[in-house]
Motif scaffolding. Structure first.
Motif, PDB file in Angstrom:
ATOM      1  N   ASP A   2      -6.399   1.774  -7.485  1.00  0.00           N
ATOM      2  CA  ASP A   2      -6.374   2.730  -6.744  1.00  0.00           C
ATOM      3  C   ASP A   2      -6.869   1.750  -6.163  1.00  0.00           C
ATOM      4  OD1 ASP A   2      -6.225   5.132  -7.928  1.00  0.00           O
ATOM      5  OD2 ASP A   2      -7.783   4.311  -9.579  1.00  0.00           O
ATOM      6  N   GLY A  40      -6.964  -0.502   4.983  1.00  0.00           N
ATOM      7  CA  GLY A  40      -7.059   0.277   3.751  1.00  0.00           C
ATOM      8  C   GLY A  40      -7.552  -0.005   2.290  1.00  0.00           C
ATOM      9  N   ARG A  41      -6.752   0.031   1.579  1.00  0.00           N
ATOM     10  CA  ARG A  41      -7.081   0.419   0.095  1.00  0.00           C
ATOM     11  C   ARG A  41      -7.386  -1.469  -0.563  1.00  0.00           C
ATOM     12  NH1 ARG A  41      -7.016   4.621  -3.542  1.00  0.00           N
ATOM     13  NH2 ARG A  41      -6.221   6.334  -2.415  1.00  0.00           N
ATOM     14  N   GLU A  88       1.034  -1.214  -0.269  1.00  0.00           N
ATOM     15  CA  GLU A  88       0.173  -0.099  -0.171  1.00  0.00           C
ATOM     16  C   GLU A  88       0.696   0.901  -0.478  1.00  0.00           C
ATOM     17  OE1 GLU A  88      -4.060   0.302   2.054  1.00  0.00           O
ATOM     18  OE2 GLU A  88      -3.801  -1.233   2.990  1.00  0.00           O
ATOM     19  N   THR A  89       0.323   2.129  -0.825  1.00  0.00           N
ATOM     20  CA  THR A  89       1.579   3.888  -0.774  1.00  0.00           C
ATOM     21  C   THR A  89       0.603   4.675  -0.605  1.00  0.00           C
ATOM     22  OG1 THR A  89       1.028   4.231  -3.174  1.00  0.00           O
ATOM     23  CG2 THR A  89       2.513   2.433  -2.736  1.00  0.00           C
ATOM     24  N   ASP A  90       0.556   5.978  -0.462  1.00  0.00           N
ATOM     25  CA  ASP A  90      -0.228   6.730   0.289  1.00  0.00           C
ATOM     26  C   ASP A  90      -1.415   7.387  -1.543  1.00  0.00           C
ATOM     27  OD1 ASP A  90       1.409   7.943   2.225  1.00  0.00           O
ATOM     28  OD2 ASP A  90       2.519   9.555   1.237  1.00  0.00           O
ATOM     29  N   GLY A  91      -1.055   7.099  -2.667  1.00  0.00           N
ATOM     30  CA  GLY A  91      -1.753   7.021  -3.603  1.00  0.00           C
ATOM     31  C   GLY A  91      -2.210   5.802  -4.178  1.00  0.00           C
TER      32      GLY A  91
END
Length: 368
Positions: free
Chosen positions: A193, A332-333, A180-183
């Protein structure tokens, strides 16, 4: 970084596109991918095996449930019944009726008596016909019902999803790295995404911290040939067996007691258990299952001949109830899906849409 803001709205006018990685090309992964694709999203479906439905979705009893299995779980009956009707509307060519499909309640060994079971199903407004148990070779004290559950046509479903998702499929492509990254999320080094895990804990990276309440059963299903071309018999409610049509005139035999070979902490541990099975252990399991069947249904050995067996891994959630319901969790995502029956794919897809909206922070909701 090519996030949502850099992407154009789909032609249907449903809002911005999300680039989504779906892991696991079984019933849930394929249906959710198809739904999100129809919404206009950029979907990529990862499958570690060389074909779709190569895991549990392709190695199951293929029953389209209406709720008769779950006399002790009102929520599961409701979800099964609603999902059954929805499945028939959306995928009418992917199931068919079973000519003679019987549920039977033994008098002495069931957790519920036959009258109570009948009242539960009547209260749930499930359609059935009470029949003479002796006409099927069952004991006179057994209560029996003919029900309209259907047979899932798995080969046809594989062809359907294989065609509709052809551009999205990444077969023979395990997800070996996830970050996972910030974007967004990096899946095998590629930016998305969001990620939707439809592997029921088979993808090890997806299960950490998300499905800590799962356990895994390595399972054996026996396959038989019979002159009874389109017949099903399921004993409820308790540790019984089920004979159900399969494909090409064959039937499957499963047992609550003998089909699960162990209870394991991980999918990999369950696979190792299957790998240790030998011809001798399989033969012992077969004899135990057949003995169980004949105890309640003596015509079995006269009408059914064992021809094969297949193995699969089932993931189950630790629970004190009989419920087998949809659960969708987000970390998270990463969105993780868990469910018990094929016909709750629609509930899962709706929940995934909600979680996807929460992940990307934009209005991605599309009403069904």
């Amino acid at each position: 970084m090519p996030g949502l803001d850099a992407l154009a709205a789909p032609a249907g006018g449903h809002g911005p596109v999300a680039k989504v990685a779906v892991v696991g090309a079984g019933w849930y992964g394929c249906h959710i991918s198809e739904e999100l694709q129809a919404d206009g999203h950029d979907v990529h479906l990862f499958e570690a095996l060389p074909e779709i439905f190569g895991g549990a979705s392709g190695h199951t009893q293929n029953r389209l449930h209406l709720g008769f299995h779950y006399a002790r779980s009102a929520v599961t009956r409701r979800q099964a019944s609603q999902g059954y009707r929805r499945f028939k509307q959306v995928y009418p060519a992917l199931s068919r009726p079973v000519t003679d499909n019987v549920y039977a309640v033994p008098r002495d060994d069931s957790l519920l008596d036959g009258e109570t079971y009948q009242q539960v199903m009547q209260a749930s407004r499930l359609p059935f016909e009470k029949v003479d148990s002796t006409a099927y070779g069952l004991e006179p004290s057994t209560t029996a019902f003919r029900v309209p559950e259907e047979l899932l046509l798995t080969d046809r479903a594989k062809a359907h999803f294989g065609e509709s998702l052809r551009p999205q499929l990444r077969l023979d492509t395990p997800v070996e790295s996830f970050e996972e990254t910030d974007g967004g999320v990096l899946v095998n080094g590629e930016l998305f995404d969001a990620l939707i895990d439809c592997t029921w804990g088979a993808w090890a990276a997806g299960g950490k911290g998300v499905w800590s309440d799962l356990y895994f059963e390595p399972c054996v299903t026996l396959v038989y040939e019979s002159e009874r071309r389109d017949f099903g018999l399921t004993l409820v409610d308790g540790p019984f067996f089920s004979v159900y049509p399969f494909r090409n005139g064959l039937h499957t035999l499963t047992s609550v007691t003998h089909t699960p070979l162990a209870r394991c902490r991980s999918h990999e541990e369950a696979r190792q258990c299957i790998a240790r099975q030998s011809a001798d252990t399989l033969d012992r399991t077969r004899r135990a299952m057949e003995t169980e069947v004949v105890r309640y249904w003596t015509p079995f050995r006269e009408s059914f001949r064992h021809v094969n067996a297949f193995f699969s891994v089932k993931a189950k959630m630790r629970s004190e109830s009989d419920a087998r319901v949809v659960s969708v969790r987000r970390s998270g995502r990463r969105i993780s899906v868990f469910a018990g029956k094929v016909n709750t794919i629609f509930l899962a897809a709706e929940a995934v849409r909600r979680e996807l909206h929460a992940v990307v922070g934009k209005d991605l909701w599309v009403s069904l």
